[in-house]
Structure formats: structure tokens, C-alpha cells
Write a protein that holds these residues in place. Structure first.
Motif: not given
Lengths: 285, 306, 434
Positions: B272, C95, C205, C393, C397
Motif C-alpha cells: 500500500t 502501481k 492481485w 490501495s 486490500e
């Protein structure tokens, strides 16, 4: 007479029990090694199909493929250099420090000792960024010595903790005797404390050899050149490049595991009894 | 007055010489640990994705958010569970094996070598083997996984399970494999400790008519307390920070049921992209570990007094 | 014996010290050497071979350095960027937001002018889909100046694969085209004791990709983007349908057991050993299956559509790209090498050696058979890296973990939709506060 037999029977049964227990644990430990060896002698066509214990045609070419394709020659030499340097460095530095923490007087003794212990507790997840930046600033990036110093730091805290525990446990009569004989503290450390702590030092050597031998993340961060990389990088690349060629992967893994098992074999002998005689001092001073 | 001064001077000299013993350790430590630690702490006060030129200073926001991060706290609980199993199961096993190998027993040397094989094996091999043992699939009506096949064969069909995909068993499986892989460490440290116990103590106990249990209780255990403490601390540290094994067994995890602090930190760092948050996690984790070790320290000193 | 051991020890330490000292002497960077950092273990050999050829042709040495696994590689790149020691050519993983940060930090050369030189010759030679991953369009959400910043080396897409033999065994004539057909096929397969679909859902993913395919099929691109913008909630009936796909596939037993924590490596092994009839995997699998089981008979297909309203869209993108370091003193040499690397001849070599889809259109003629199945559907692909916006993100998740929860039957699609929406709202509020 009957009493004696009964006792023998009892201790025999006890020994039998202990042996069964030890053997069963040993089997679970040996199984993966056996499995690795077994796979390393098979070919890719048979590995997923053949279920026999010892596959009939033993394929030795896997080892040759692994050795040449994985460029193990260079990597192996690097790993030996790193492991030897780091272990020697750690044993000297940590035993000096642990001896001082255990036996010598100086202000801040406890403070520094607990600092090392605390360092064991706090993992530094993002430390690789400042580390790489710093190593480049001081010119140690992409050098063997830089990597070795980093790895010494990695094993230092734990080694000091283990060694100090053992030094604390050891009787100090021998050292006192040596002191009376006029030995300086450095000589006492070298001639009395280190030999007495042999089992603990063997543990430290095993511990750190394994640690350095299996390390590749830090190596890849700090080193750029292929020619400086340790063995595990080779093994890892190799497992990924041949992601499915299990026989060759296993052969590579067997090659990489063998030296460390040899180190253990050599070291575990020192984990033994019988370091009581006073002759040590007589020889040394 | 003069004499006192002399003593201090001598002391200072003495101390300086003693400091030389710890100096190399402290020097390396300062450069490679304390400096990065300072940087990490600094980063934990920022919001940063690891690469962007602008780091935003946000004070203790990361720590505040962490306090409310349920997944983070549950990951600590999971690590605690693994540690608990390692402390009981793994350390009992290690101690029992070390005691057995300390006796005069056949194949002693063989055992000493064999028990150290699991720690030496790379996670790749361990992962591969356990994936095979715990495989949940079926092919042509027969179980693929060794464990499931075994259960099937002995008629315990209802026990057949998706071991690593079932929240009830996944973490336990990981903990057991971790203990299996780790007991060798405890074994050699404890064995080394047992070797330093003076044989005469046992002799004396035998002469006094002590049974083997009594000599174990009154000689071995008290002599071994410091070594056991080290093993306990190392087990706690090793188990709290386990993660490679988890990655090789369940990849990125089973929902949040197999998350441990280190995997959370890695996710925050590269998944993240919250670098500052990851650093805050690291520091928070360290504080928790320090508190646990303090607890052990207190318990062990109580034990010594008792 | 002991003496020998001592001598050996002394020699080792001596060698170590010697090597340390010699290691300290650093050679100054050579002028005609271009350094490349990459993470592609499967392509390392081919890159090195091409580098040797390039040196032969031009006299310029290319140093190919491989760092793996990809996590270790991204860490190395991140740390080296901070230390300002990035090589001439490297790759950026992660990303598009991270890519944008690298550009913002001034670590990447804007290659637009190079691509558009000589009537856009270079740009035209490559697949637009492959370039799109490296392109920042006018008005993108990252505030990056528009342009092309990277060079694609190959393209990848992710589809479903079916085992021809197993399907025939169950009496299935053609691979399922619709969702209903898939369920029917699974019933037939179950009757002959064959498992359904296997995939590496342990790598989050992949499940996300599978869900995204169905989201595009069920609600179309516009609505998916609207959700990311926060205009449509995840509790929308269409999203519920997407989550329900996972519930249905679990309840009908299509998903192979243990799929949630399976690594793709093990999933590939299962499919290659014919333990499952279907697989969801990327085009790189051609190489893997070929090595594991050369006799495997399989074909590629789109995931069976559930709705007829919108077309099925699968993920396809530049599998890997290189960027040029802005601080490098050899920028032009580096760019020249990348141009050469993406030319038809070299691309054909890479495609042959590594069985990946080339980024250069003209090299497509030389790819193996099954791969052309993948190449055919390149027009029906999409990918987060070419979307004008991206989802937070943290929401993703939660989304990925939610899919796992549904598969293990821990939570219902409704609960997951609710939970994901909660995270989404929290993230939106955070954005607004800034």
C-alpha cells in the motif's frame, strides 16, 4: 538379585522409550533432507510421476547443471569469505563486549548492555533506505567490507546476549588465579574466558554462520556487482529461473546446504563437557 | 585528599581500559543501528510513499491511526499465538531432546547432528515439503496431500481438511511447522548449557540419595535458569518476527487470519506504499516486544527468589 | 588433523582480508558501459545474450544486473533512488502512482521526443496497449506532465486455460463460453472426478484481476471508474453480482480446494499435472507449462461471460518496462540500446527464448502457437495502469481480502460489499481533508 533385574528392566524400558522418542523426531528431521537428495537425483520426466523411494536411474547431471548454470563457483567463494569474516569478527567483538559486561567494572555498563538487548526487540523495517544512503555517503556501498560490517551488526546483539549469559554462569576462580599470576585482562579473556566459553562460542559460530550463509536480501541492497554476490543469491535466482526444474533446484539446494552442515559438524563437537582442569592457566601465563 | 584524587585517576584509567573491550561493538552498533533507528523514527512522523520528493510531516498521526488499526492488533495476537505454541511445544521438545542427548545414550552423536537439520534447510524446501503434505486437492478420487491421504486411509474421512485455507487450522499449521523448524536452536543452546553444569554436582546429589527426578529438579533446573531464559527470549523474538515461512505457506495470507506484524509492515511498505506508517508499525512492534521481555525478566527474577 | 584445520582457518581469514582490501578499491565508472537493473529471472539469460550481441555490433558494453525476487528489487530501486545511485536503465514495479512519484522525483527521462522522432517511428512499432502503461495522458490524476516515460519490453495478458483431454473425458465438446456453461461443465467434470478451476489466488492481485474481469462484464468500464471516483457505492447491485460470482463458483465447487492460499507456482503445478481442468493464469504460463509437462494439451479462453450487456474485458499490459535514469551521464547511449532492444529482430529473439508476447508488433509472427491465442485477444484487454484513475490501495486490500472471505464461506457478498464501502468512504473523507 531380583531387585537388580527389576532395576535393569526398568532402566532398559526407559532407555527404549527414550530411544523411540529420539528416533521418531530424528526421522521427521531427516525426511526433508532425504527428499531433497532423492529429488536431486531424478529427472524432470519422472519427478512428478515416480513414487518409488529410491528412483532407479540416478541422474548426476543435475549437479553439473546446477553448478555451471548457477555460477556457483564465484558465489561459493564469496559466501565463504563473508561467512568467515563475519563470524571471526562477531566472535572477537561480541566476546570482548560480553566479557566486559559480565566481569569488568565501568560506568554505564548496564546501560550499554540493555541497549544491545533492546536492539534485538526493535525491528527496523524501513532501515534499508537510510542504510543504503549512508553506505553510499561513506563509500562502503558495493564493497565487501561494507557488507561484512553490516552483517556483523546483525548478529552482534544476539551473540552478546548469549555469551554474557554463559560468562555469568562460569565460575571465576580460574580467572582469579590467573590474575594473581599477573595476567592482564586481555590475556585472561583470551587464555581463560574464551576457552571456558567454548560451547557458547560454538553456538555463536553456528548461529552466525547460518545467518550469513542464508542471507541475500541485504547483499542485494548493498552490493551491485554480480562478482560480489553470496551463494544464496545464486540459489534464489536459480530457483526462480528454473522455477519448475525441481531436480536441478534440489541439486542446487543440496550444494548450498552442504557447507553449512559441515560447519555444524565441526562446531558441535565443541559443545562438550570437561573443561575443568587448571592446566589451562599453567600453559598460558 | 591527594590519595582520593589518585584513586579516581586510577579508576578513570581502569575504566578507559575496560571501555576498550566494548568500544568496537558500540562503534559498529552506533553506525549501523542507532543512526538508521533515528531515521526510521523520523520517517514514522511523516506521510511518505517511499519515493516521492515531498514527505509530509504529520506528527504522531501514524501512531494514532495504528491504535485504531484492528488488523494490526490482531496480527500481534496471531504472532503471540505462534509464540505461545513455540514456547510450550517447541521448547519442551528442545529441552527434552537436550536432556536425552546429555545422557550416555546410543547414537548420541547422530542425534546431535540430525536435530539441527530443520534450522539449516532453506524456507524454499520447507515450504515445498509442507505444501505437499498439506495439499488440499483431490485427483482421480484420491487425496493429493500426504496428511489428507493418511487420514483417508485410516478411515478418519471427516478429519480431511483444507488445512491452509481454513481459518481454524491455518495459523496452527504455521505454528507447528515453525516449531518444527526452530526446535534445533533451542536444542543446541540448551545442550551447550547442560555441558557447563559441573558433573560433581550430580555426583554429590547421587551420594545424598537423590532420585533422578530430584537431581533434575534441584540441580539441572536451577543451574539452567539463565540459559532457559535466553532460549525463551530468543524463541519469543524469533516467533514474533516469523514471516518468510508464512509467505511460503500461505502467500499473502488467508484473509487477515494469518497476518503477523512483519507481514503487515511489508504490506504497508511495498503493497500500500505507506512508508511512514510502516516505520510507525516497526516502532510500535518494538515497544510491544520490549514490554513482553520485561515481563519475562520480572517473572524470572521472581522465580529466582522463590 | 588439528593443525590442518588451523592452517585452513588462517588461509580463509587471510583470503578474506585480502579480498576485503582489494574490494575497497573501486573502479571509476567506465564511459562506454551502460548498466541495466532488472528483476526478470526468467529473462536474464536472454538479456545477457542480447547484451553480448549489442557489444559485438556497437562496441558498447551493457551490464545486465539482476536483483530478485521482485520485492527485493523494488526495495533496491527505492533505496538507490534516495541515495542517488540508480543505474542508467532500470525498471519500476508497483502501481502507476509510484511510477508518477519517480517522475516527480526527477529519476526518469521523458522519452516522448524520442518516441515521436522520424514521424513517430519508434512509437508506431510497438503495441499501443504496451505503450499505454508507460504513458501519462493530459490531465491525469497524478499531475504528471503528459508524455511517455518508459519502454515496454513485452506484453502480457491473463486469461482462462482449459485442459483439452480432461474436457474430452467429461464429454464436453467446446470450452464454456457463458457462465451457465461453465457451471454445467464443472458438473460434468465432477462426475468423472476432475476438479474445476485452479489459480494462484494466494497472490491477492490474481483474485482481484478475476473480479475486475467480471466487473467490466457486468457493469461496463464507465461504472467501474465511477465507483473508483466514489460516485457509485460498492453496495450497488452490480458490484454485489461481482462478489456473488465468487460465492457461486465456490458453492458449485468450481474453485479447486485450497485456492485461496495457493501460490501461483503451485497452481501452475496443479494445472500442468492435470489436477484441474481450468486455470486462470497469465501468458507467461506457456513457458512454465511447457517445462513442467511438454505433453499438456490446453487452450486459452476468456473467462465465461455472465452478462451480455458489456463485453468481457481481461487484463493485458506491458509485462515489463524499462526507464532511463534522468541523472545518468549516458542517457543517449541508454536510449539507443533500448531502441535496439525493442526492434523486431531482438523482440523476436526474446519471444522465442522466453515465450513471452513481444511488445513489437512485427515480432509477433514468430511466437509459438498457444501464445498466439493470447495475442489474438490483446484488443479486448484493459489494465489499471492504463486507466486514467486508480483506486486507493487500502480499499483494494479490503476488496482482495473480502474475496477470500467469500470463498472460504466466512462472509456473504453483502457483508463484504458493506465493509469495502466503509473503507472507501473513510479514504474519501481522508482525501477531502487534504
Amino acid at each position: 538379585m531380583i531387585q537388580c533385574n527389576k532395576y535393569r528392566l526398568y532402566s532398559g524400558a526407559k532407555n527404549f522409550g527414550i530411544n523411540v522418542f529420539l528416533l521418531s523426531v530424528a526421522v521427521t528431521c531427516l525426511f526433508p533432507l532425504f527428499w531433497m537428495l532423492r529429488c536431486s537425483f531424478m529427472s524432470l520426466d519422472t519427478i512428478f510421476v515416480d513414487k518409488s523411494l529410491i528412483p532407479p536411474p540416478l541422474v548426476f547431471t543435475n549437479y553439473i547443471t546446477a553448478w555451471t548454470k548457477g555460477n556457483f563457483g564465484v558465489y561459493l567463494l564469496n559466501s565463504v569469505i563473508y561467512t568467515a569474516s563475519v563470524v571471526v569478527g562477531i566472535v572477537i567483538i561480541s566476546s570482548l563486549a560480553a566479557y566486559a559486561f559480565s566481569r569488568l567494572e565501568f560506568p554505564g555498563r548496564n546501560f550499554f548492555f540493555y541497549m544491545f538487548v533492546l536492539a534485538l526487540m526493535i525491528p527496523l523495517p524501513g532501515s534499508f533506505v537510510p542504510l543504503v544512503v549512508m553506505m553510499n555517503k561513506i563509500g562502503l556501498a558495493n564493497t565487501r567490507i561494507g557488507y561484512i560490517l553490516c552483517m556483523i551488526n546483525v548478529g552482534l546483539s544476539m551473540s552478546i546476549l548469549i555469551l554474557k549469559t554463559f560468562f555469568d554462569k562460569m565460575p571465576s576462580d580460574l580467572e582469579d588465579a590467573a590474575r594473581i599470576d599477573g595476567c592482564g585482562r586481555l590475556l585472561i579473556w583470551w587464555h581463560v574466558a574464551l576457552p571456558l566459553a567454548r560451547p557458547a562460542i560454538a553456538v555463536i559460530v553456528i548461529f552466525n554462520s547460518l545467518n550469513v550463509w542464508n542471507e541475500f536480501i541485504l547483499a542485494q541492497l548493498l552490493l551491485n556487482d554480480e562478482a560480489l554476490m553470496p551463494l544464496q543469491k545464486g540459489v534464489m535466482l536459480f530457483t526462480n529461473t528454473n522455477s519448475v526444474d525441481y531436480p536441478v533446484i534440489m541439486a542446487g539446494l543440496v550444494i548450498s546446504v552442504t557447507p553449512i552442515i559441515l560447519v555444524y559438524l565441526a562446531m558441535q563437537k565443541h559443545i562438550i563437557k570437561g573443561l575443568t582442569s587448571g592446566t589451562v592457566i599453567g600453559e598460558s601465563c | 585528599m591527594k590519595i582520593e584524587l589518585n584513586i579516581t585517576k586510577a579508576n578513570m584509567f581502569e575504566w578507559a581500559r575496560n571501555y576498550c573491550f566494548v568500544l568496537p561493538a558500540i562503534a559498529i552498533f552506533s553506525v549501523f543501528y542507532i543512526y538508521p533507528f533515528y531515521e526510521i523514527f523520523n520517517l514514522s512522523l511523516h506521510e511518505w510513499n517511499g519515493i516521492s520528493p515531498n514527505r509530509v510531516y504529520i506528527g504522531f498521526e501514524n501512531f494514532k491511526e495504528l491504535m485504531q488499526d484492528e488488523v494490526w492488533w490482531s496480527s500481534l495476537v496471531h504472532a503471540g499465538y505462534i509464540t505461545l505454541i513455540a514456547l510450550t511445544f517447541q521448547n519442551t521438545l528442545a529441552f527434552a531432546l537436550a536432556l536425552a542427548c546429555d545422557r550416555e545414550i546410543k547414537l548420541k552423536k547422530f542425534y546431535r547432528v540430525v536435530f539441527f537439520i530443520p534450522p539449516v534447510l532453506s524456507e524454499v524446501v520447507v515450504g515445498l515439503i509442507w505444501q505437499w503434505i498439506l495439499h488440499a486437492g483431490v485427483q482421480g478420487g484420491e487425496q493429493i496431500g500426504l496428511l489428507n491421504r493418511f487420514l483417508d486411509k485410516i478411515g478418519l474421512h471427516h478429519m480431511v481438511n483444507d488445512w491452509l485455507s481454513d481459518p481454524k487450522t491455518a495459523l496452527t499449521c504455521i505454528a507447528v511447522v515453525h516449531s518444527w523448524k526452530g526446535f534445533g536452536w533451542g536444542f543446541i543452546i540448551l545442550l551447550a548449557g547442560l555441558q557447563t553444569i559441573d558433573k560433581q554436582l550430580y555426583e554429590a546429589a547421587r551420594v545424598d540419595g537423590a532420585t533422578s527426578w530430584q537431581s533434575f529438579r534441584n540441580v539441572t533446573v536451577p543451574m539452567m535458569v539463565p540459559v532457559i531464559l535466553v532460549v525463551v527470549i530468543l524463541t519469543v523474538l524469533g516467533s514474533m518476527q516469523v514471516f518468510v515461512l508464512i509467505l511460503s505457506m500461505v502467500n499473502q495470507g488467508l484473509v487477515f487470519h494469518t497476518e503477523v506484524p512483519v507481514t503487515r509492515i511489508l504490506v504497508a511498505m511495498t503493497g500500500t506504499n505507506r512508508f511512514g506508517y510502516a516505520c510507525a508499525m516497526g516502532i510500535n512492534f518494538g515497544v510491544v516486544l520490549i514490554m513482553i521481555s520485561l515481563l519475562f525478566k520480572i517473572i524470572s527474577s521472581r522465580m529466582k527468589q522463590a | 588433523m588439528k593443525k590442518i584445520a588451523h592452517v585452513v582457518c588462517v588461509v580463509i581469514v587471510g583470503v578474506a582480508i585480502f579480498c576485503n582490501i582489494t574490494g575497497c578499491v573501486r573502479t571509476p565508472p567506465e564511459k562506454n558501459v551502460v548498466t541495466v537493473w532488472h528483476w526478470m529471472t526468467d529473462r536474464d539469460q536472454a538479456f545477457k545474450e542480447l547484451a553480448a550481441r549489442y557489444e559485438e555490433q556497437t562496441g558498447i558494453k551493457i551490464k545486465i544486473n539482476l536483483y530478485a525476487p521482485s520485492d527485493a528489487f523494488s526495495r533496491k530501486v527505492v533505496a538507490s533512488a534516495q541515495a542517488k545511485v540508480l543505474p542508467d536503465i532500470y525498471g519500476i514495479l508497483g502501481k502507476k502512482k509510484i511510477f508518477a512519484s519517480f517522475i516527480e522525483g526527477g529519476f526518469v527521462v521523458d522519452l516522448t521526443a524520442e518516441f515521436q522522432k522520424d514521424n513517430k517511428q519508434w512509437e508506431k512499432s510497438l503495441f499501443p496497449k504496451a505503450l499505454a502503461a508507460n504513458r501519462f495522458v493530459e490531465g491525469n490524476v497524478y499531475n504528471t506532465p503528459p508524455g511517455i516515460y518508459g519502454v515496454p519490453i513485452d506484453v502480457t495478458n491473463i486469461q482462462m486455460l482449459y485442459n483439452k483431454k480432461l474436457l474430452a473425458k467429461a464429454g464436453i465438446k467446446h470450452p464454456p463460453k457463458t457462465f451457465a456453461e461453465l457451471l454445467a461443465a464443472n458438473k460434468a467434470l465432477a462426475r468423472v472426478g476432475v476438479s474445476g478451476l485452479v489459480s494462484g489466488f494466494g497472490e491477492a492481485w490474481m483474485a482481484e484481476c478475476f473480479a475486475s474481469n467480471y466487473a467490466f462484464n457486468i457493469m461496463g468500464q464507465e461504472k467501474v471508474f465511477a465507483t473508483y471516483r466514489g460516485e457509485v457505492p460498492y453496495t450497488d447491485p452490480d458490484w454485489l453480482k461481482v462478489f456473488t460470482v465468487f460465492k457461486t463458483l465456490t458453492e458449485e465447487g468450481v474453485f479447486a480446494r485450497g485456492i485461496v492460499t495457493k501460490g501461483n507456482k503451485y497452481a501452475e503445478q496443479d494445472f500442468a499435472l492435470e489436477r484441474a481442468a481450468f486455470s486462470f493464469n497469465g501468458s507467461w504460463c506457456v513457458n512454465v507449462y511447457h517445462k513442467m509437462n511438454p505433453n499438456l494439451e490446453y487452450g486459452a479462453m476468456l473467462p465465461p461471460a455472465i452478462s451480455t450487456e458489456y463485453p468481457m474485458r481481461i487484463w493485458g499490459y506491458a509485462g515489463s518496462s524499462f526507464v532511463v535514469n534522468n541523472h545518468s551521464v549516458r542517457k543517449d547511449t541508454a536510449i539507443a540500446f533500448l531502441k535496439w532492444l525493442t526492434a523486431a529482430e531482438q523482440q523476436a529473439y526474446l519471444a522465442r527464448e522466453t515465450k513471452n508476447l513481444p511488445a513489437n508488433r512485427r515480432a509477433l509472427a514468430s511466437v509459438p502457437d498457444v501464445l498466439s491465442d493470447f495475442a489474438e485477444v490483446m484488443d479486448q484487454t484493459t489494465h489499471p495502469s492504463i486507466w486514467p484513475l486508480d483506486e486507493s490501495s487500502l480499499v483494494l486490500e479490503k476488496f482482495d481480502k473480502g474475496l477470500q472471505s467469500i470463498i472460504i464461506g466466512e462472509k456473504t457478498p453483502e457483508q463484504i460489499a458493506q465493509e469495502v464501502q466503509e473503507v472507501k468512504e473513510r479514504e474519501m473523507a481522508k482525501q477531502k481533508r487534504k
